[in-house]
Design a protein around this motif. Structure first.
Motif, PDB file in Angstrom:
ATOM      1  N   PRO A 186       5.397   4.766  -5.485  1.00 24.00           N
ATOM      2  CA  PRO A 186       6.227   3.681  -6.023  1.00 24.00           C
ATOM      3  C   PRO A 186       7.736   3.923  -5.898  1.00 24.00           C
ATOM      4  O   PRO A 186       8.520   3.004  -6.049  1.00 24.00           O
ATOM      5  CB  PRO A 186       5.835   3.627  -7.506  1.00 24.00           C
ATOM      6  CG  PRO A 186       4.592   4.417  -7.638  1.00 24.00           C
ATOM      7  CD  PRO A 186       4.543   5.375  -6.484  1.00 24.00           C
ATOM      8  N   ARG A 187       8.135   5.156  -5.565  1.00 23.21           N
ATOM      9  CA  ARG A 187       9.556   5.494  -5.473  1.00 23.21           C
ATOM     10  C   ARG A 187      10.048   5.547  -4.020  1.00 23.21           C
ATOM     11  O   ARG A 187      11.097   6.086  -3.738  1.00 23.21           O
ATOM     12  CB  ARG A 187       9.806   6.839  -6.153  1.00 23.21           C
ATOM     13  CG  ARG A 187       9.431   6.815  -7.633  1.00 23.21           C
ATOM     14  CD  ARG A 187       9.492   8.193  -8.254  1.00 23.21           C
ATOM     15  NE  ARG A 187      10.757   8.846  -8.051  1.00 23.21           N
ATOM     16  CZ  ARG A 187      11.852   8.640  -8.780  1.00 23.21           C
ATOM     17  NH1 ARG A 187      11.810   7.803  -9.794  1.00 23.21           N
ATOM     18  NH2 ARG A 187      12.973   9.275  -8.508  1.00 23.21           N
ATOM     19  N   ALA A 243       9.789  12.894  -5.258  1.00 26.30           N
ATOM     20  CA  ALA A 243       9.981  12.729  -3.829  1.00 26.30           C
ATOM     21  C   ALA A 243       9.237  11.522  -3.298  1.00 26.30           C
ATOM     22  O   ALA A 243       8.341  11.005  -3.926  1.00 26.30           O
ATOM     23  CB  ALA A 243       9.501  13.992  -3.112  1.00 26.30           C
ATOM     24  N   SER A 244       9.590  11.138  -2.080  1.00 27.33           N
ATOM     25  CA  SER A 244       8.970   9.978  -1.453  1.00 27.33           C
ATOM     26  C   SER A 244       7.535  10.244  -1.015  1.00 27.33           C
ATOM     27  O   SER A 244       6.754   9.336  -0.917  1.00 27.33           O
ATOM     28  CB  SER A 244       9.778   9.536  -0.223  1.00 27.33           C
ATOM     29  OG  SER A 244      10.983   8.965  -0.617  1.00 27.33           O
ATOM     30  N   VAL A 245       7.174  11.477  -0.748  1.00 22.80           N
ATOM     31  CA  VAL A 245       5.860  11.837  -0.263  1.00 22.80           C
ATOM     32  C   VAL A 245       5.438  10.829   0.789  1.00 22.80           C
ATOM     33  O   VAL A 245       4.513  10.080   0.653  1.00 22.80           O
ATOM     34  CB  VAL A 245       4.806  11.927  -1.383  1.00 22.80           C
ATOM     35  CG1 VAL A 245       3.526  12.518  -0.830  1.00 22.80           C
ATOM     36  CG2 VAL A 245       5.309  12.731  -2.548  1.00 22.80           C
ATOM     37  N   THR A 246       6.194  10.797   1.856  1.00 22.07           N
ATOM     38  CA  THR A 246       5.981   9.789   2.889  1.00 22.07           C
ATOM     39  C   THR A 246       5.068  10.222   3.966  1.00 22.07           C
ATOM     40  O   THR A 246       4.754  11.258   4.269  1.00 22.07           O
ATOM     41  CB  THR A 246       7.313   9.391   3.510  1.00 22.07           C
ATOM     42  OG1 THR A 246       7.989  10.536   4.022  1.00 22.07           O
ATOM     43  CG2 THR A 246       8.168   8.697   2.501  1.00 22.07           C
ATOM     44  N   GLU A 292       0.837  -1.203   0.000  1.00 17.00           N
ATOM     45  CA  GLU A 292       0.000   0.000   0.000  1.00 17.00           C
ATOM     46  C   GLU A 292       0.871   1.252   0.000  1.00 17.00           C
ATOM     47  O   GLU A 292       0.587   2.217  -0.713  1.00 17.00           O
ATOM     48  CB  GLU A 292      -0.945  -0.005   1.201  1.00 17.00           C
ATOM     49  CG  GLU A 292      -1.832   1.213   1.293  1.00 17.00           C
ATOM     50  CD  GLU A 292      -2.765   1.423   0.102  1.00 17.00           C
ATOM     51  OE1 GLU A 292      -3.272   2.553  -0.042  1.00 17.00           O
ATOM     52  OE2 GLU A 292      -2.989   0.486  -0.695  1.00 17.00           O
ATOM     53  N   ALA A 293       1.936   1.247   0.794  1.00 17.31           N
ATOM     54  CA  ALA A 293       2.867   2.382   0.793  1.00 17.31           C
ATOM     55  C   ALA A 293       3.442   2.591  -0.601  1.00 17.31           C
ATOM     56  O   ALA A 293       3.558   3.726  -1.076  1.00 17.31           O
ATOM     57  CB  ALA A 293       3.993   2.151   1.807  1.00 17.31           C
ATOM     58  N   LEU A 294       3.771   1.504  -1.271  1.00 24.92           N
ATOM     59  CA  LEU A 294       4.342   1.599  -2.617  1.00 24.92           C
ATOM     60  C   LEU A 294       3.290   1.936  -3.665  1.00 24.92           C
ATOM     61  O   LEU A 294       3.613   2.513  -4.700  1.00 24.92           O
ATOM     62  CB  LEU A 294       5.071   0.295  -2.971  1.00 24.92           C
ATOM     63  CG  LEU A 294       6.348   0.077  -2.167  1.00 24.92           C
ATOM     64  CD1 LEU A 294       6.839  -1.362  -2.298  1.00 24.92           C
ATOM     65  CD2 LEU A 294       7.421   1.069  -2.589  1.00 24.92           C
ATOM     66  N   ARG A 295       2.032   1.606  -3.406  1.00 23.71           N
ATOM     67  CA  ARG A 295       0.962   2.029  -4.318  1.00 23.71           C
ATOM     68  C   ARG A 295       0.833   3.555  -4.246  1.00 23.71           C
ATOM     69  O   ARG A 295       0.701   4.232  -5.257  1.00 23.71           O
ATOM     70  CB  ARG A 295      -0.374   1.379  -3.934  1.00 23.71           C
ATOM     71  CG  ARG A 295      -1.500   1.695  -4.934  1.00 23.71           C
ATOM     72  CD  ARG A 295      -2.869   1.380  -4.381  1.00 23.71           C
ATOM     73  NE  ARG A 295      -3.236   2.162  -3.215  1.00 23.71           N
ATOM     74  CZ  ARG A 295      -3.584   3.454  -3.218  1.00 23.71           C
ATOM     75  NH1 ARG A 295      -3.578   4.143  -4.342  1.00 23.71           N
ATOM     76  NH2 ARG A 295      -3.917   4.085  -2.103  1.00 23.71           N
ATOM     77  N   ILE A 296       0.923   4.095  -3.017  1.00 20.12           N
ATOM     78  CA  ILE A 296       0.852   5.540  -2.831  1.00 20.12           C
ATOM     79  C   ILE A 296       2.072   6.218  -3.433  1.00 20.12           C
ATOM     80  O   ILE A 296       1.965   7.254  -4.078  1.00 20.12           O
ATOM     81  CB  ILE A 296       0.728   5.883  -1.326  1.00 20.12           C
ATOM     82  CG1 ILE A 296      -0.601   5.356  -0.782  1.00 20.12           C
ATOM     83  CG2 ILE A 296       0.863   7.385  -1.091  1.00 20.12           C
ATOM     84  CD1 ILE A 296      -0.688   5.382   0.733  1.00 20.12           C
TER      85      ILE A 296
END
Length: 153
Positions: free
Chosen positions: A70-71, A150-153, A64-68
């Motif tokens: 991918p980078r 960016a990671s947009v974490t 899910e984190a990678l769906r939000i």
């Protein structure tokens, strides 16, 4: 008192640091249930589930984190670690290769790692705009972050 998403995330990080994975899970589930969680919350939640002995659930949350985003390098690396521990060696190798690719790639002359740090600094501002009802102003920094990879974490 209503606790902001950023406060919930910070509290969850504190619980994680103290190896209180179930406490962190509780806070992160509250955050994700609100529908306002960044990739960072899903990433940390995935790690907590893995460290609490629920690796398959951890993988779902890393996905899910990678769906939000991918980078998201850290999510890719941790996905590779968990896959490796589960004996899924080829998938782990692919996750590590993707993390290497993303790390080197970068955009607009900003390395992925630094772009992620910039996005993390923007996240509280985005949340403040959203809480004030200024949706367009909240979206603008997010668009800038994703434009530079960016990671947009």
């Amino acid at each position: 008192m209503d606790v902001s998403p950023n406060q919930l995330l910070e509290r969850a990080k504190e619980r994680f640091t103290l190896n209180d994975f179930f406490g962190a899970i509780h806070l992160l589930e509250e955050l994700t249930d609100r529908g306002r969680a960044y990739a960072d919350a899903h990433h940390l939640l995935g790690l907590c589930y893995h460290l609490a002995g629920q690796s398959e659930r951890g993988l779902e949350l890393l996905e899910e984190a990678l769906r939000i985003n991918p980078r998201y390098v850290e999510a890719l690396v941790h996905r590779g670690v968990i896959l490796g521990e589960l004996g899924r060696i080829e998938e782990a190798a692919a996750a590590f290769a993707q993390a290497r690719h993303v790390t080197v790639l970068g955009r607009d002359g900003i390395a992925a790692h630094h772009a992620g740090k910039l996005a993390n600094h923007h996240a509280p501002l985005v949340e403040d705009y959203a809480e004030a009802g200024a949706v367009e102003q909240a979206i603008a920094p997010h668009r800038a972050d994703t434009a530079i990879g960016a990671s947009v974490t």
